[in-house]
Every structure is written in structure tokens, then in C-alpha cells.
Design a protein around this motif. Structure first.
Motif, PDB file in Angstrom:
ATOM      1  N   VAL A 148      39.295  74.217  19.687  1.00  0.00           N
ATOM      2  CA  VAL A 148      37.878  73.864  19.702  1.00  0.00           C
ATOM      3  C   VAL A 148      37.686  72.618  20.564  1.00  0.00           C
ATOM      4  O   VAL A 148      38.300  71.577  20.303  1.00  0.00           O
ATOM      5  N   PRO A 149      36.838  72.663  21.595  1.00  0.00           N
ATOM      6  CA  PRO A 149      36.615  71.501  22.458  1.00  0.00           C
ATOM      7  C   PRO A 149      35.668  70.494  21.794  1.00  0.00           C
ATOM      8  O   PRO A 149      34.447  70.665  21.813  1.00  0.00           O
ATOM      9  N   VAL A 150      36.230  69.456  21.206  1.00  0.00           N
ATOM     10  CA  VAL A 150      35.422  68.493  20.461  1.00  0.00           C
ATOM     11  C   VAL A 150      34.381  67.800  21.339  1.00  0.00           C
ATOM     12  O   VAL A 150      33.239  67.603  20.905  1.00  0.00           O
ATOM     13  N   PRO A 151      34.692  67.392  22.583  1.00  0.00           N
ATOM     14  CA  PRO A 151      33.637  66.768  23.400  1.00  0.00           C
ATOM     15  C   PRO A 151      32.422  67.669  23.587  1.00  0.00           C
ATOM     16  O   PRO A 151      31.282  67.195  23.547  1.00  0.00           O
ATOM     17  N   ALA A 152      32.637  68.966  23.791  1.00  0.00           N
ATOM     18  CA  ALA A 152      31.510  69.894  23.938  1.00  0.00           C
ATOM     19  C   ALA A 152      30.727  69.999  22.630  1.00  0.00           C
ATOM     20  O   ALA A 152      29.490  70.038  22.626  1.00  0.00           O
ATOM     21  N   LEU A 153      31.438  70.052  21.504  1.00  0.00           N
ATOM     22  CA  LEU A 153      30.776  70.107  20.200  1.00  0.00           C
ATOM     23  C   LEU A 153      29.920  68.872  19.986  1.00  0.00           C
ATOM     24  O   LEU A 153      28.757  68.958  19.580  1.00  0.00           O
ATOM     25  N   LEU A 154      30.470  67.688  20.257  1.00  0.00           N
ATOM     26  CA  LEU A 154      29.724  66.443  20.072  1.00  0.00           C
ATOM     27  C   LEU A 154      28.492  66.420  20.971  1.00  0.00           C
ATOM     28  O   LEU A 154      27.392  66.043  20.524  1.00  0.00           O
TER      29      LEU A 154
END
Length: 400
Positions: free
Chosen positions: A160-166
Motif C-alpha cells: 500500500v503506497p502510504v504517501p498516496a493514501l495520505l
């Protein structure tokens, strides 16, 4: 001496630049007051005894004595009194103004064809049974309210790409208290990140001014504006929801009155909205009796307030016991506190809701509902489903 405001008159950085610069392992926090991005670890805050606020104050003083300019402590503390915490003195801190409003998904990376498996913990029927158990405890006396949470565990077919989620969380609701915190356990080789967009300010402090904004009493938001007007009116007229909210605002006011020479607790709640929910809200403001007292730092105030009845219940001890009896999983950082505090005691701490812990391909999230006399198990189950939507939408997942 007063600390610099989080949103400086002429910020060195743009809020969008700080958001774009976030990488897992960093600390990110944004609010209507401003944005903060912290990188590196100058020191970890350790608590041998006493409060986290005392431990943080010692670490901040030590950093200042070593010549660190304007040190801050940043991180998160879990729900339970002896819960895990991740608090650090960052090596580098950058600040900017509040996130700007824009088209939520414009120019943002999505999750494409990500395939998800979703496991409820517990199953929805078991959660409704737990609400019935809570109502029995309330009916027996000694417990006025308890907040019961349920979880979802999501597994993706790729990390899961956390920067994209944030980025998607911030763009969906720039007025929220958005955050991403490294909560990797010592010795764990896999990075674990706590990310979310909370609507609820636990407490902020700027100089001698303190603000708390408890939320309790909720309805899902509709896509139809006429229906939204009906729901807002229904929420304001609901005896059950107003009673639930009154438990929270009264306790927050009682706690802050121990620190404040002046305190304004609204007599009536108002309704505020997020992209997914409507909430009864009371914005409580006060003036500290002694801003120079280390015991009135923003983190000390946050610890004194936690847990509010909005995430635990009232009275606190029986509510804790009911949660331990009725919830099948440890909440971890969910319903704890997340934020930052500086060497002068100023800072912001939000309630860790509308959040998830992300580790590689796994996302673990919770949502809760306040149970009081008169609560309906099916309605409380539906409320938790609606609250999951903040994180599920950001992940591109439809079902809860």
C-alpha cells in the motif's frame, strides 16, 4: 517566551510541498492551523514512570540545552493507559500554512486495479450482539455510556503506497487533522504507519489559549442536500444524541477547568460535517491560569483529557472494563492521540479516529459508536460502517 505559530505569517514552505515531500518514516500533521513535516530522529521519548508529558518535557529541555533551535516532540500514543507510544524529537522540522482546498482527486495517484480482501473483526452480527451486551451493562447501572469499536483488516495484492493514501486523505478534507506517523515496533523489520484524517481536535494550545472540540452524536452524510438538511435537523433534535454529546462536553469542560482561569463551554452543540459524516460539536475555549506551568503543556492537557467519553465512555473505569469485555481486539493506536508539542508547551493533539495502521500489504482500521440507553444495535452498526468510509474511499475500497 512564546513559540512561533504553526502557520507563520510568511511560511517558508507551501503546504502542498510538505505533503509531496512526505515519505514513510516521516511525521506529517496538518490542520486548519497549519502543516508540519518532520524527518529523522534526534531522540526517542522514553517513559520510565510518570506521564508522557513529563518525559517529553525532559527530552525537549535536553534538546534545547544541546542547542537545538525550537525543538518539538511529535508522534502518537495508544488508547489504553499502558499502551504503546511513538514519540520522538525530530532532527528536521518544516512548517507551512494549512492545506489548500481543491478538487479531491485531481492530479493524485490512485490505487488503480488494486485487489483487496476485507475481513471484518468481529463479524457485523457479533458487533450488534456486543452493542446489546453494552446496553445490558448500562441498564444494570454504574455505566452511562460506552464506545464500542469494530475493525476491518484489508489485504491488498501489492504494498500500500502510504504517501498516496495520505495525499488522498488531505485532499478529500483539508480541514481535517490529517497525520502519518511511523509506529514501527522496536525490532520489527516491517515499517508500520499510522495514517488518518481525524475530524476531532482533542486539544490545542497557543500561548495561554486552549481549544478543545469534542464530537459525539453522529449521522452519515448523504449525497442529497435536502436529505442532509433533514439529517442535520434530526441530529439537533435527537434526545439520544444530545445526551451522548452532553457526557463528552461536560467532562472535557470539567478537566480543562482545572487548568484554566477562564473557560467557555457552549450551552448548545452545533453540527459540523465531514465528507462522510455529520457530528454534534462543541468548541470549548479557555485561558490558562499559568501558561508557564510545565504541567499545562499541550501534551499534558491532552493526557489529562484522554480518554474522553467520545472514544471510551463514562464513567471511565467501567467503560474501559466494558470495552475489554466486549471488544475482541486491542485497539492499538486507534482512539488514542496524535500530534505535536514544542518546548514552550504549544501544540496540537487530535483524537486518533478515521485512521488505519498500514504495514506492507495490510491495512487495519477501526470505527466506533457511542452506546447509551436507547441506542439501537442496527443503527450503531450502520454508524460504524459510515465512519469506515473516510479510509475506504481513500483506499479505493467500496464495501465495508
Amino acid at each position: 517566551m512564546s513559540s512561533p505559530a504553526l502557520a507563520r505569517p510568511t511560511p517558508v514552505h507551501r503546504a502542498a510541498d510538505l505533503l509531496a515531500a512526505y515519505l514513510p518514516g516521516s511525521f506529517y500533521f496538518s490542520s486548519p492551523r497549519g502543516s508540519l513535516l518532520a524527518d529523522g530522529v534526534r531522540a526517542s521519548v522514553r517513559r520510565e514512570r510518570g506521564s508522557w508529558a513529563d518525559a517529553a518535557a525532559g527530552a525537549l529541555d535536553a534538546a534545547a540545552a544541546l542547542g537545538v533551535a525550537e525543538p518539538v516532540v511529535a508522534g502518537a500514543i495508544g488508547f489504553l493507559p499502558d499502551a504503546e507510544a511513538s514519540l520522538v524529537i525530530p532532527a528536521v522540522v518544516r512548517r507551512a500554512g494549512a492545506p489548500e482546498r481543491g478538487t479531491p482527486d485531481e492530479g493524485l495517484p490512485g490505487f488503480g486495479t488494486t485487489s483487496w480482501s476485507v475481513t471484518p473483526r468481529p463479524e457485523p452480527r457479533a458487533y450488534a450482539d456486543g452493542v446489546r451486551g453494552a446496553l445490558e451493562l448500562i441498564g444494570a447501572g454504574g455505566l452511562d455510556k460506552v464506545v464500542l469499536a469494530r475493525g476491518l483488516e484489508l489485504t491488498a495484492d501489492a504494498p500500500v503506497p502510504v504517501p498516496a493514501l495520505l495525499a488522498r486523505l488531505v485532499r478529500a478534507d483539508p480541514g481535517a487533522y490529517a497525520f502519518a506517523v511511523d509506529v514501527t515496533a522496536p525490532g520489527d523489520p516491517a515499517t508500520r504507519t499510522l495514517a488518518g484524517a481525524s475530524p476531532e481536535l482533542l486539544v490545542s494550545r497557543r500561548g495561554g489559549t486552549v481549544v478543545a472540540n469534542p464530537l459525539a452524536g453522529s449521522l452519515p452524510r448523504s449525497a442529497d442536500e435536502a436529505e442532509n438538511r433533514r439529517r442535520i435537523a434530526a441530529l439537533l433534535a435527537s434526545a439520544k444524541d444530545r445526551r451522548e454529546h452532553a457526557h463528552v462536553s461536560a467532562q472535557v469542560g470539567d478537566v480543562l477547568s482545572r487548568f484554566c482561569a477562564e473557560l467557555d463551554v457552549p450551552a448548545e452543540p452545533e453540527v459540523i460535517g465531514t465528507p462522510t459524516m455529520w457530528h454534534l460539536s462543541s468548541r470549548i475555549t479557555g485561558r490558562l491560569a499559568d501558561p508557564a506551568d510545565p504541567g499545562s503543556s499541550s501534551l499534558a492537557l491532552a493526557e489529562a483529557l484522554h480518554p474522553t467519553p467520545a472514544v471510551c465512555g463514562t464513567p471511565t473505569a467501567p467503560a474501559y472494563a466494558a470495552i475489554a469485555e466486549l471488544e475482541p481486539a486491542d485497539r492499538g493506536y486507534y482512539a488514542g492521540l496524535v500530534g505535536w508539542s514544542d518546548v514552550d508547551g504549544d501544540g496540537e493533539w487530535a483524537v486518533t479516529i478515521r485512521s488505519a495502521e498500514v504495514c506492507d500489504r495490510t491495512v487495519r482500521l477501526f470505527a466506533g459508536a457511542g452506546i447509551v440507553a436507547g441506542s439501537d444495535p442496527e443503527a450503531e452498526l450502520a454508524e460504524t460502517s459510515a465512519k469506515f468510509r473516510t479510509m475506504l474511499r481513500a483506499l479505493g475500497v467500496e464495501a465495508s
